[in-house]
Design an enzyme around this catalytic site. Structure first.
Site, PDB file in Angstrom:
ATOM      1  CG  HIS A   5      47.897  41.786  39.623  1.00 15.58           C
ATOM      2  ND1 HIS A   5      49.145  42.026  40.135  1.00 15.58           N
ATOM      3  CD2 HIS A   5      48.395  40.713  38.751  1.00 15.58           C
ATOM      4  CE1 HIS A   5      50.424  41.353  39.720  1.00 15.58           C
ATOM      5  NE2 HIS A   5      49.666  40.354  38.849  1.00 15.58           N
TER       6      HIS A   5
ATOM      7  CG  ASP B 271      43.241  48.951  44.722  1.00 14.71           C
ATOM      8  OD1 ASP B 271      43.315  48.491  43.832  1.00 14.71           O
ATOM      9  OD2 ASP B 271      43.749  50.335  44.984  1.00 14.71           O
TER      10      ASP B 271
END
Length: 483
Positions: free
Chosen positions: A156, A364
């Protein structure tokens, strides 16, 4: 029919539509569709005698959590996972705090979880492992006996370039253990490329054009699978605004005040200090905006007790207080800073009633807040998304205002552009962004990953690295990984 077994560090709640956190929300959405088992662990103060916790939810979803003694859990979670892998994978090698004992605990907990899950597996189960806490899980699961099980892994967070990854003393064992998965999934093309470059540069496997990986362990696949949200359900959540959010929106409308919103866990990778600096530059450079625009920053606490997180909290709180001290008036607070969790249903409504979504992480994996902001908007009067070029979402959401989160002058200019953008341009940008997130919602993400996982990897025209190259790589592995 095959059962889906999801493995993550902590187990969430499929029945809780208001839970927060991109990983938990996405997994819950997938399990609501497929059913199955959600398996993880929890920290226990009991060194022995604590039993596996099990429960049954809706749609036939089962939950199972195995206890891990507190001292070992902290070394695995706060130690290696979040003091080595998290900063390393977010390109912050300066924040790595490596301790050999933490790495051993990380491996030990992964082994314990694999040994606990193996007896509960059925012959045709599909196992889907999630995130950096559990990278070596498949290796231990196969050693426990599940040699032929279909096991996939999804990361992720970002995956760093080979030269940065090499900053970890255990980089070889981390990457080597990924090759025990049948499918390794990443958020972005950059992350996938970084992983494949590592395999090539360290000559531990050969990768074909379709992402097939051939090593002397097994034939695997790798691919890009950008995570998303359930667009329709989030839109409905945003439309059903609680009364306090709706009244606050009406008050701002009457006073002709606009709201910029940032929503991030309080993490050094999120770029919150630079965001505050950019907002101050916006106000200082445009005096007409005083009392007419404010920044609402919602930053739930995370990983408390780890030094860099304590430091970022002090920095963020100090900056908000300092900026408010210089700019605030008795009836206007420039920055409103909330350091607690806000329920997802209420957060959706707050996003809908915000004129600008400011999503500016320094790095991110994806950042689902960007997609949630788009889904929450009123299509007739949408707000404007400002998005960091270093968020994984920037690969897809190209109609947002893309910024360099290190350049606070550019961010201030984009904030002014967003606040003054004509309605027709806002509608056009939002329409295109909404189309993008609808075409790749969370159901598509899960379907795409599981379809590839269940497809046999092809090995045409893919050769195994030479024996000499493989032996050189084996020399980098700890003894427990060398066979």
């Amino acid at each position: 029919m095959s059962r889906l077994v999801v493995v993550s560090n902590r187990v969430g709640d499929v029945d809780n539509s208001t839970q927060t956190g991109g990983l938990a929300v996405a997994i819950a959405d997938a399990l609501r569709t497929y059913g199955g088992l959600w398996f993880g662990c929890f920290e226990s103060s009991e060194k022995s005698g604590c039993t596996l916790q099990t429960a049954l939810g809706s749609n036939g979803v089962q939950y199972a959590s195995t206890p891990v003694f507190s001292t070992e859990y902290q070394r695995y979670y706060a130690g290696y996972a979040n003091s080595v892998l998290w900063p390393l994978f977010h390109y912050r090698t300066d924040l790595i705090d490596y301790r050999e004992g933490d790495f051993r605990a990380y491996m030990s907990v992964n082994r314990q979880l694999a040994n606990q899950l193996y007896p509960r597996l059925r012959a045709d189960d599909i196992v889907w492992v999630h995130d950096y806490h559990l990278i070596p899980f498949a290796r231990f699961l196969r050693r426990a006996g599940a040699r032929n099980a279909r096991v996939g892994f999804f990361l992720h967070i970002p995956f760093p370039p080979p030269d940065l990854l090499a900053a970890s003393p255990n980089h070889a064992s981390i990457v080597d253990s990924l090759l025990d998965y049948d499918l390794i999934g990443f958020q972005t093309s950059t992350d996938l490329s970084n992983f494949q470059r590592y395999l090539d540069e360290y000559a531990i496997a050969v990768v074909s054009a379709d992402g097939t990986i051939r090593s002397d362990q097994r034939t695997s696949r790798s691919g890009r699978f950008p995570i998303s949200i359930d667009v329709d359900s989030f839109t409905k959540m945003a439309e059903a605004a609680p009364e306090d959010v709706r009244l606050e929106g009406m008050r701002r409308h009457i006073l002709k005040r606009k709201q910029i919103i940032g929503v991030d866990r309080l993490d050094y990778s999120k770029g919150i200090p630079a965001r505050f600096e950019a907002f101050e530059k916006l106000i200082s450079g445009n005096p007409s905006l005083e009392k007419s625009v404010s920044l609402l920053q919602i930053s739930p606490p995370t990983r408390e007790g780890i030094k860099p997180y304590e430091e970022i909290r002090k920095t963020a709180e100090g900056m908000a207080s300092s900026i408010n001290g210089r700019l605030a008036d008795f009836n206007w607070t420039p920055i409103r800073y909330i350091h607690r969790t806000v329920a997802r249903d209420k957060l959706a409504a707050i996003l809908r009633h915000s004129d600008v979504g400011l999503v500016t992480p320094l790095r991110d994996g994806m950042n689902l807040v960007a997609k949630e902001y788009v889904a929450a908007q009123d299509s007739d009067h949408p707000g404007v998304l400002i998005l960091s070029q270093f968020a994984g979402a920037a690969e897809e959401l190209t109609e947002a205002l893309i910024v360099n989160p290190h350049d606070t002058d550019e961010m201030a200019r984009c904030l002014l552009q967003a606040l003054t953008m004509p309605l027709q341009e806002r509608r056009t940008r939002h329409h295109l962004l909404l189309q993008r997130i609808r075409s790749s919602n969370v159901q598509n993400w899960a379907n795409n990953f599981l379809t590839v996982l269940l497809t046999d990897a092809r090995s045409d025209d893919v050769s195994i690295p030479s024996t000499e190259m493989r032996q050189a790589h084996q020399a980098l592995l700890p003894s427990e990984f060398s066979n």
